[in-house]
Motif scaffolding. Structure first.
Motif, mmCIF file in Angstrom:
data_model
loop_
_atom_site.group_PDB
_atom_site.id
_atom_site.type_symbol
_atom_site.label_atom_id
_atom_site.label_comp_id
_atom_site.label_asym_id
_atom_site.label_seq_id
_atom_site.Cartn_x
_atom_site.Cartn_y
_atom_site.Cartn_z
ATOM 1 N N SER A 45 -64.019 -31.796 -130.846
ATOM 2 C CA SER A 45 -65.273 -32.338 -132.388
ATOM 3 C C SER A 45 -65.864 -33.539 -131.864
ATOM 4 O O SER A 45 -65.514 -33.393 -131.062
ATOM 5 C CB SER A 45 -64.284 -33.092 -133.147
ATOM 6 N N LEU A 46 -67.445 -33.711 -132.561
ATOM 7 C CA LEU A 46 -68.117 -34.690 -131.508
ATOM 8 C C LEU A 46 -67.765 -36.246 -132.407
ATOM 9 O O LEU A 46 -68.649 -36.915 -131.743
ATOM 10 C CB LEU A 46 -69.326 -34.062 -132.293
ATOM 11 N N GLU A 47 -66.621 -35.879 -133.179
ATOM 12 C CA GLU A 47 -66.341 -36.905 -133.332
ATOM 13 C C GLU A 47 -65.682 -38.255 -133.095
ATOM 14 O O GLU A 47 -64.090 -37.796 -133.143
ATOM 15 C CB GLU A 47 -66.207 -37.481 -135.421
ATOM 16 N N VAL A 48 -65.305 -38.309 -131.730
ATOM 17 C CA VAL A 48 -64.002 -38.900 -130.545
ATOM 18 C C VAL A 48 -64.795 -40.229 -131.113
ATOM 19 O O VAL A 48 -65.078 -40.553 -129.840
ATOM 20 C CB VAL A 48 -64.640 -38.238 -129.356
ATOM 21 N N LEU A 49 -64.112 -41.131 -131.356
ATOM 22 C CA LEU A 49 -63.850 -41.804 -132.036
ATOM 23 C C LEU A 49 -63.276 -42.701 -130.586
ATOM 24 O O LEU A 49 -63.440 -44.212 -130.163
ATOM 25 C CB LEU A 49 -63.650 -42.708 -133.246
ATOM 26 N N ASP A 50 -62.426 -42.427 -130.387
ATOM 27 C CA ASP A 50 -61.385 -43.048 -128.682
ATOM 28 C C ASP A 50 -62.083 -42.282 -127.989
ATOM 29 O O ASP A 50 -62.106 -43.011 -127.055
ATOM 30 C CB ASP A 50 -59.978 -42.435 -129.539
ATOM 31 N N HIS A 51 -62.731 -42.250 -127.740
ATOM 32 C CA HIS A 51 -63.763 -41.636 -126.503
ATOM 33 C C HIS A 51 -65.173 -41.896 -126.483
ATOM 34 O O HIS A 51 -66.484 -40.629 -127.209
ATOM 35 C CB HIS A 51 -63.587 -40.138 -125.848
ATOM 36 N N PRO A 52 -65.581 -42.542 -126.592
ATOM 37 C CA PRO A 52 -66.895 -43.338 -126.891
ATOM 38 C C PRO A 52 -67.788 -42.966 -125.642
ATOM 39 O O PRO A 52 -69.426 -43.128 -125.523
ATOM 40 C CB PRO A 52 -67.110 -45.370 -127.108
ATOM 41 N N ILE A 53 -66.788 -42.722 -124.875
ATOM 42 C CA ILE A 53 -68.446 -42.378 -123.347
ATOM 43 C C ILE A 53 -68.594 -41.398 -123.296
ATOM 44 O O ILE A 53 -69.374 -40.329 -123.046
ATOM 45 C CB ILE A 53 -67.115 -42.834 -121.786
ATOM 46 N N LEU A 54 -67.726 -40.119 -124.045
ATOM 47 C CA LEU A 54 -68.144 -39.095 -124.103
ATOM 48 C C LEU A 54 -69.212 -38.576 -125.507
ATOM 49 O O LEU A 54 -70.151 -38.140 -125.234
ATOM 50 C CB LEU A 54 -67.050 -38.143 -124.781
ATOM 51 N N ASP A 55 -68.974 -39.807 -125.785
ATOM 52 C CA ASP A 55 -69.956 -39.948 -127.794
ATOM 53 C C ASP A 55 -71.400 -40.169 -126.795
ATOM 54 O O ASP A 55 -72.161 -38.995 -126.865
ATOM 55 C CB ASP A 55 -69.687 -41.073 -128.010
ATOM 56 N N LEU A 56 -71.030 -41.335 -125.732
ATOM 57 C CA LEU A 56 -72.870 -41.447 -124.924
ATOM 58 C C LEU A 56 -73.092 -40.458 -124.342
ATOM 59 O O LEU A 56 -74.723 -39.905 -124.125
ATOM 60 C CB LEU A 56 -72.308 -42.476 -123.625
ATOM 61 N N VAL A 57 -72.307 -39.814 -123.138
ATOM 62 C CA VAL A 57 -72.840 -38.477 -122.370
ATOM 63 C C VAL A 57 -73.700 -37.675 -123.352
ATOM 64 O O VAL A 57 -74.591 -37.141 -123.088
ATOM 65 C CB VAL A 57 -71.290 -37.939 -121.618
ATOM 66 N N TYR A 58 -72.711 -37.068 -124.230
ATOM 67 C CA TYR A 58 -73.534 -35.726 -125.494
ATOM 68 C C TYR A 58 -74.735 -35.944 -125.612
ATOM 69 O O TYR A 58 -75.766 -35.321 -125.661
ATOM 70 C CB TYR A 58 -72.099 -35.669 -126.404
ATOM 71 N N TYR A 59 -75.209 -37.451 -126.505
ATOM 72 C CA TYR A 59 -76.376 -37.712 -127.209
ATOM 73 C C TYR A 59 -77.162 -38.186 -126.284
ATOM 74 O O TYR A 59 -78.128 -38.184 -126.218
ATOM 75 C CB TYR A 59 -75.993 -39.364 -128.259
ATOM 76 N N MET A 60 -76.698 -38.817 -124.651
ATOM 77 C CA MET A 60 -77.613 -39.625 -123.573
ATOM 78 C C MET A 60 -78.544 -37.284 -123.215
ATOM 79 O O MET A 60 -79.251 -37.146 -122.653
ATOM 80 C CB MET A 60 -77.047 -39.289 -122.654
ATOM 81 N N LEU A 61 -77.538 -36.680 -122.951
ATOM 82 C CA LEU A 61 -77.922 -35.725 -122.534
ATOM 83 C C LEU A 61 -78.660 -34.896 -123.663
ATOM 84 O O LEU A 61 -79.871 -33.999 -123.021
ATOM 85 C CB LEU A 61 -76.615 -34.300 -122.182
ATOM 86 N N THR A 62 -78.011 -34.571 -125.200
ATOM 87 C CA THR A 62 -79.090 -34.066 -126.408
ATOM 88 C C THR A 62 -79.840 -34.661 -126.815
ATOM 89 O O THR A 62 -80.995 -33.998 -127.375
ATOM 90 C CB THR A 62 -77.727 -33.356 -126.741
ATOM 91 N N GLU A 63 -80.127 -35.873 -126.583
ATOM 92 C CA GLU A 63 -81.266 -36.840 -127.144
ATOM 93 C C GLU A 63 -81.743 -37.608 -126.248
ATOM 94 O O GLU A 63 -83.450 -37.769 -126.496
ATOM 95 C CB GLU A 63 -80.366 -37.820 -128.292
#
Length: 163
Positions: free
Chosen positions: A118-136
């Motif tokens: 899932s892309l909604e990883v609220l308990d892992h904000p670092i994973l969200d940061l990495v995903y959006y950093m790489l794709t946006e």
């Protein structure tokens, strides 16, 4: 009337671009409203598939049209002023945008069918940061850096700037 390098009219291109973007945003907003009113796993799945398909079509568009422009520029004579720089700019921007939209298509498509991805990883904000950093963020910064120099303004034949 505006023309492309192959002397084809492009006057309706902006209208088509605006209509397609508007339709995509309207569909996406409708999916969000549906999910807010009556959340269902089917609606969530359809929303993710829609984003994956839009991302794939965008990646395909960059590959086709960016690739066509790249090969069109390669056919220009070597003596052409700025040819090599434009060739690199077009190649880099095409590759970056193609890769980012393809990565997004893959990740969103995977998250649609695999609950653990899932892309909604609220308990892992670092994973969200990495995903959006790489794709946006990183791709946007790279494109802005590559295209940082604007072409010089045209000076009309009748008007000469004061020196």
């Amino acid at each position: 009337m505006e023309f492309q390098a192959k002397n084809l009219p492009t006057d309706k291109l902006r209208t088509v671009y605006i209509c397609i973007n508007t339709a995509i945003y309207v569909i996406q907003v409708c999916i969000w409203i549906y999910l807010l009113v009556d959340y269902s796993s089917i609606g969530d799945l359809l929303g993710k598939i829609f984003i994956a398909v839009v991302s794939f079509v965008a990646a395909l568009g960059f590959a086709i049209y960016g690739g066509r422009l790249f090969f069109l520029l390669r056919r220009f004579p070597i003596e052409s002023k700025g040819r090599r720089k434009k060739l690199h700019e077009v190649g880099y921007v095409t590759a970056i945008c193609f890769a980012c939209f393809l990565i997004r298509c893959f990740v969103v498509g995977l998250s649609a069918f695999d609950r653990d991805a899932s892309l909604e990883v609220l308990d892992h904000p670092i994973l969200d940061l990495v995903y959006y950093m790489l794709t946006e963020i990183l791709p946007s910064a790279l494109v802005l850096y590559i295209l940082r120099k604007l072409p010089p303004k045209r000076v009309s034949a009748q008007h000469h700037p004061i020196q």
